[in-house]
Design a protein around this motif. Sequence first.
Motif, short mmCIF file in Angstrom:
data_model
loop_
_atom_site.label_atom_id
_atom_site.label_comp_id
_atom_site.label_asym_id
_atom_site.label_seq_id
_atom_site.Cartn_x
_atom_site.Cartn_y
_atom_site.Cartn_z
N PRO A 140 10.39 -19.75 30.25
CA PRO A 140 11.86 -19.69 30.39
C PRO A 140 12.53 -20.13 29.10
O PRO A 140 12.29 -21.25 28.62
CB PRO A 140 12.16 -20.65 31.54
N MET A 141 13.37 -19.28 28.54
CA MET A 141 13.96 -19.55 27.23
C MET A 141 15.48 -19.40 27.27
O MET A 141 16.02 -18.50 27.91
CB MET A 141 13.42 -18.56 26.18
N GLY A 142 16.14 -20.30 26.57
CA GLY A 142 17.57 -20.18 26.34
C GLY A 142 17.85 -20.48 24.88
O GLY A 142 16.94 -20.87 24.11
N ILE A 143 19.09 -20.29 24.47
CA ILE A 143 19.48 -20.49 23.07
C ILE A 143 20.58 -21.54 23.02
O ILE A 143 21.39 -21.66 23.94
CB ILE A 143 19.94 -19.16 22.45
N GLY A 144 20.60 -22.32 21.93
CA GLY A 144 21.64 -23.33 21.76
C GLY A 144 22.11 -23.41 20.33
O GLY A 144 21.51 -22.84 19.41
N THR A 145 23.22 -24.12 20.14
CA THR A 145 23.78 -24.34 18.80
C THR A 145 23.60 -25.82 18.46
O THR A 145 24.53 -26.61 18.59
CB THR A 145 25.27 -23.97 18.75
N GLU A 173 23.54 -17.72 16.18
CA GLU A 173 22.24 -18.19 16.64
C GLU A 173 21.39 -17.03 17.18
O GLU A 173 20.17 -16.98 16.94
CB GLU A 173 22.41 -19.26 17.73
N ILE A 174 22.00 -16.12 17.91
CA ILE A 174 21.26 -14.96 18.42
C ILE A 174 20.71 -14.14 17.25
O ILE A 174 19.54 -13.74 17.24
CB ILE A 174 22.16 -14.08 19.31
N ARG A 175 21.54 -13.92 16.25
CA ARG A 175 21.11 -13.16 15.06
C ARG A 175 19.93 -13.86 14.38
O ARG A 175 18.93 -13.22 14.03
CB ARG A 175 22.27 -13.01 14.09
N HIS A 176 20.05 -15.18 14.20
CA HIS A 176 18.99 -15.90 13.51
C HIS A 176 17.70 -15.92 14.33
O HIS A 176 16.60 -15.87 13.77
CB HIS A 176 19.45 -17.32 13.19
N ALA A 177 17.82 -16.02 15.65
CA ALA A 177 16.63 -15.95 16.49
C ALA A 177 15.89 -14.64 16.28
O ALA A 177 14.66 -14.60 16.15
CB ALA A 177 17.02 -16.11 17.96
N LEU A 178 16.64 -13.55 16.22
CA LEU A 178 16.04 -12.23 16.01
C LEU A 178 15.36 -12.13 14.65
O LEU A 178 14.20 -11.71 14.54
CB LEU A 178 17.12 -11.16 16.14
N ILE A 179 16.06 -12.53 13.62
CA ILE A 179 15.52 -12.38 12.26
C ILE A 179 14.32 -13.29 12.04
O ILE A 179 13.28 -12.87 11.50
CB ILE A 179 16.63 -12.64 11.22
N ASN A 180 14.43 -14.56 12.45
CA ASN A 180 13.33 -15.49 12.23
C ASN A 180 12.07 -15.07 12.98
O ASN A 180 10.95 -15.21 12.48
CB ASN A 180 13.74 -16.90 12.66
N SER A 181 12.24 -14.58 14.21
CA SER A 181 11.09 -14.15 14.99
C SER A 181 10.36 -13.00 14.30
O SER A 181 9.13 -12.94 14.31
CB SER A 181 11.54 -13.74 16.39
N ARG A 182 11.12 -12.14 13.68
CA ARG A 182 10.52 -10.99 13.00
C ARG A 182 9.85 -11.40 11.69
O ARG A 182 8.82 -10.85 11.30
CB ARG A 182 11.59 -9.93 12.74
N ILE A 183 10.43 -12.41 11.03
CA ILE A 183 9.84 -12.85 9.76
C ILE A 183 8.48 -13.50 9.99
O ILE A 183 7.49 -13.16 9.34
CB ILE A 183 10.79 -13.82 9.03
N ILE A 184 8.42 -14.46 10.93
CA ILE A 184 7.16 -15.18 11.10
C ILE A 184 6.08 -14.30 11.73
O ILE A 184 4.90 -14.46 11.47
CB ILE A 184 7.36 -16.48 11.90
N SER A 185 6.50 -13.32 12.55
CA SER A 185 5.53 -12.40 13.16
C SER A 185 5.19 -11.24 12.23
O SER A 185 4.20 -10.54 12.47
CB SER A 185 6.09 -11.83 14.46
N GLN A 186 6.03 -11.04 11.20
CA GLN A 186 5.92 -9.90 10.30
C GLN A 186 5.96 -8.59 11.08
O GLN A 186 5.28 -7.62 10.76
CB GLN A 186 4.63 -9.99 9.47
N ASN A 187 6.82 -8.60 12.11
CA ASN A 187 6.88 -7.45 13.00
C ASN A 187 8.31 -7.27 13.50
O ASN A 187 8.81 -8.10 14.25
CB ASN A 187 5.93 -7.69 14.19
N ASN A 204 25.10 -21.65 26.36
CA ASN A 204 24.53 -22.47 25.30
C ASN A 204 23.85 -23.68 25.93
O ASN A 204 24.51 -24.56 26.46
CB ASN A 204 25.67 -22.91 24.36
N ILE A 205 22.50 -23.76 25.86
CA ILE A 205 21.80 -24.80 26.62
C ILE A 205 21.42 -26.02 25.78
O ILE A 205 20.76 -26.93 26.30
CB ILE A 205 20.56 -24.24 27.34
N HIS A 206 21.86 -26.08 24.52
CA HIS A 206 21.52 -27.25 23.69
C HIS A 206 22.52 -27.37 22.56
O HIS A 206 22.54 -26.54 21.65
CB HIS A 206 20.11 -27.10 23.12
N SER A 207 23.35 -28.42 22.60
CA SER A 207 24.40 -28.56 21.60
C SER A 207 24.76 -30.04 21.44
O SER A 207 24.59 -30.83 22.36
CB SER A 207 25.63 -27.76 22.04
#
Length: 480
Positions: free
Chosen positions: A323-328, A338-352, A66-69
């Motif tokens: 270079p990307m990391g994820i944080g809470t 957070e991993i789940r939300h990263a996946l869903i949000n990326s698909r929503i805004i890209s519509q893909n 977790n790189i940002h908390s």
Amino acid sequence: MTSPTVIRNAAYIIAWDADADGHTLLQNQDLAFDDTGILQVGGTWEGPVAEEIDGSKRLVSPGLVNIHSHPSSEAMNKGMLDELGSPGLRMSSLYEFMPLFRPDAQGTPFATRVAYSELALSGVTTVVDLSVPYENWLDLAEQSGLRVVIAPMYRSARWFTKTGHSVEYEWAEDDGRGVMDEALKVVDEAIAHPCDRLSGMVAPAQIDTCSAELIRNSFAEAQSRGVKMQIHAAQSMVEFNEITSRHGRTPIEWLDDLGVLTDGVIIGHGIFLNDHPWTAWPGAEDFDTLKSSGAAVAHCPTVFQRRGVTMNTFGRYLRNGIPMGIGTDTYPHNMLEEIRHALINSRIISQNPYDLRTTSAFDAATTGGASVLGMDDIGKLAPGMKADLFLADISHRAMRPLRDPLASLIYVAGERAVTDTFVDGKALVRDGVLTTFDLDEALDGLEAAQARAAEAFQTLDFRNRTHDEAAPINYLRGDS
């Protein structure tokens, strides 16, 4: 060195394949470790055993990085900031609400204990703790059992609003140099701490609250210590407009002008580039600048999705080699969520639905985060790596029917399936129970701190609202 712990016949192991340079899924094999590190991944362990764990119903995963908390404050905001944003400030809650609802000195350690506990319970083994320095911080970090990067925040100015639609800045006479010096002492204490799980990071708080000189000096101090620097930037439209108004440059351009947009620097959030749909600033090339800079980005989707904001897009950043990391950044301190939300949000805004795949997001939360932090001995399960890992129960109802264990864990079960978390071979969570802090006691202390903050809210609010007026309790009527 202690005798090995062996996870015997693990149903699944997310192991590291050095030849493929990536994670791979093993089935029905052993994993052995002790306090010196991981001894064997795969096959059958034939050496001595101090403790044997039945892995037949377990998924074994590398610990999450977790790189940002913000452990010292965010846990207390539960129930208060869930639905708050300032319409006049592009729906951010940073300027109108967050300064009014913070734990006091008595409450801060309870918030930290709760956050550290939530992190361990969701499989996190390493965390960057961005907090304003407070007494006994390093002691709590050591007690947590986590691998903690201590990142004391400081700044040249504080922000505030008197209107709800404009932000003002009050600049310190010394430009924040005094608080910076105090923060650097904490960084040095963390680096020199006898607990080898603690390290340090330089953390000028936000790009709009720090002068050019403070940012440049911070970068120089980080370079001299051989540590990373992290700064919040491109995190809100208020900030984007403030920096473009001051300098005629986007936040990314200005950091580049200062000479600090480079390898070794982490951008907290990095959402509002000039090509984001909200910014309408066509004269810059932020994405290409960021792409070629070597600077990393800490992505924290949950806190932004509450305000209707998301990155454009996490998948795009990854595909282009940023270079990307994820944080809470916020409550709950739950990396699987957070991993789940990263996946869903990326698909929503890209519509893909193919914009971001599960494996890419998981990589960002393990090897990606480790690489951003410059830690080459965490984030993967391989002999010689640190024994930082977690186990999930594949027989948990939320994991079944079980076809793809990682997908079931991320999209459905989340932290509910996590049974054990180990750092340096020592159990932080065992059979679903914390071994470090008394979480119920910490929650009692945090609830008391929240009540005190709620009582003080009206005295701080420029509109003279009570906390219940600012954030009404759902379905609670005035005559109840």
